[in-house]
Design a protein around this motif. Structure first.
Motif, short mmCIF file in Angstrom:
data_model
loop_
_atom_site.label_atom_id
_atom_site.label_comp_id
_atom_site.label_asym_id
_atom_site.label_seq_id
_atom_site.Cartn_x
_atom_site.Cartn_y
_atom_site.Cartn_z
N THR A 170 -12.07 3.42 -5.34
CA THR A 170 -12.85 2.95 -4.19
C THR A 170 -12.32 3.59 -2.91
N PHE A 173 -5.91 -9.27 3.65
CA PHE A 173 -6.40 -7.90 3.46
C PHE A 173 -6.44 -7.56 1.97
N PRO A 228 -11.71 3.17 0.82
CA PRO A 228 -11.66 2.12 1.85
C PRO A 228 -12.44 2.46 3.11
N HIS A 288 -15.69 0.85 3.78
CA HIS A 288 -15.75 -0.61 3.86
C HIS A 288 -14.98 -1.15 5.07
N LEU A 295 -12.75 -4.52 6.30
CA LEU A 295 -11.30 -4.31 6.22
C LEU A 295 -10.63 -4.21 7.60
N PHE A 339 -1.00 -1.01 -4.30
CA PHE A 339 -2.25 -0.26 -4.32
C PHE A 339 -1.93 1.20 -4.01
N TRP A 352 0.87 -1.18 0.00
CA TRP A 352 0.00 0.00 0.00
C TRP A 352 0.90 1.22 0.00
N LEU A 359 -9.56 -6.44 -0.43
CA LEU A 359 -9.49 -5.14 -1.10
C LEU A 359 -9.71 -5.28 -2.60
N ILE A 405 -8.48 4.41 -3.25
CA ILE A 405 -7.54 3.61 -4.04
C ILE A 405 -7.79 4.01 -5.49
#
Length: 329
Positions: A100, A139, A102, A105, A109, A49, A5, A143, A56
């Motif tokens: 999206t 994870f 995060p 969500h 997550l 990501f 990430w 994702l 993202i």
């Protein structure tokens, strides 16, 4: 394949179109930073990501290992370019048509966030201190599901391509930096011609530098090859990082065969102060064996002088592709 990430709030507009990641090696106060240090352990084919403006927004595939490179010019701060050396990774980014968020969500997550070095807070808020961090596969899989068909297609395409990977690690920043350093030597009016020639030849492990290394070393530390024509004098503190005195210092060198010189220069291998060989976790194991180094039976290459130990410490801190922080994941 591993998953990472990257927070790019400040750098997205440069790094994603430019096809790279860049970070300093340390914080401004020279303190260690795990989120910079993780750059050392990204491998070609890893998934990255890209997080920017709470979304993202892109997915990338790493196209190189990390390598030393100056801060990109487009980052600003005129005058800080050649003297500001960090880690760079070449990346093939694909911007998502449907980004999206995060934070929307976190019910799914949050339970999957890593215990240490998480990219987000459990409530979905970003962490400004994070640049690059590794993601647990659990994870990353969730994702990807949240990102939808586009992300699935990209990641599956990467996975299928792994059978015959075609990575083109350009090392643009590294090449430009070395050429800049070479031009500085060639334009230095304070150097007499013989000094200039010796410093230029030292870049390739030849000339006066090799003679000085051979006064201390008599064979390749790993393979035992002792024929001069098959050996290079390899800098522990790389020529590109060193001043002219260090570039010609015999204690700043080891005799290595060309393949071992390559591995050492690019940070795939190193040595501790007691002579134990260290192999980077991102080194390609089968290639090491073919080059004559068995990762399962790493040799102790013998003792070093105090000067060599100092330079080898620099190599471990600034060249070797090993993150001291990933052991805690």
């Amino acid at each position: 394949m591993r998953y990472w990430w990257v927070n790019q709030n400040q750098t997205y507009r440069h790094e994603v179109p430019g096809g790279y990641l860049w970070s300093p090696k340390r914080k401004a106060n020279q303190a260690q930073n795990p989120f910079y240090d993780f750059m050392r352990e990204v491998m070609p084919g890893d998934i990255i990501f890209s997080f920017s403006s709470t979304n993202i927004r892109a997915i990338g595939i790493a196209a190189s290992h990390a390598y030393e490179a100056p801060k990109p010019l487009e980052f600003g701060q005129a005058g800080a370019y050649w003297d500001n050396i960090g880690w760079r990774i070449d990346v093939k980014f694909h911007e998502l048509r449907l980004p999206t968020r995060p934070a929307d969500h976190m019910a799914v997550l949050a339970p999957l966030l890593p215990r240490k070095y998480a990219p987000l807070q459990p409530n979905g808020a970003g962490l400004q201190s994070v640049y690059l961090t590794r993601l647990p596969e659990t994870f990353a899989v969730v994702l990807i599901d949240l990102l939808g068909a586009e992300a699935h297609s990209l990641v599956m395409g990467y996975s299928l391509a792994e059978e015959q990977p075609m990575y083109t690690a350009t090392g643009v920043g590294l090449v430009q930096w070395e050429e800049h350093e070479l031009s500085q030597v060639q334009a230095d009016a304070t150097l007499i011609e013989t000094e200039r020639e010796a410093i230029v030849l030292a870049r390739r492990g030849q000339g006066l530098f090799k003679q000085r290394v051979m006064a201390l070393e008599h064979a390749c530390r790993i393979t035992g090859v002792d024929r001069e024509e098959h050996l290079r004098a390899s800098h522990c503190k790389p020529w590109r990082d060193a001043n002219n005195e260090e570039r010609l210092d015999g204690e700043n060198g080891l005799l290595l065969t060309p393949s071992m010189d390559h591995l050492f220069d690019r940070g795939f291998i190193g040595f501790d102060g007691n002579g134990q060989t260290i192999v980077s976790p991102v080194a390609h194991q089968a290639s090491l064996v073919r080059m004559g180094l068995d990762p399962k039976r790493l040799p102790n290459v013998g003792s070093f002088s105090s000067g060599q130990r100092k330079y080898l410490e620099y190599h471990r801190e600034n060249v070797l592709l090993v993150s001291r922080f990933l052991d805690h994941l």
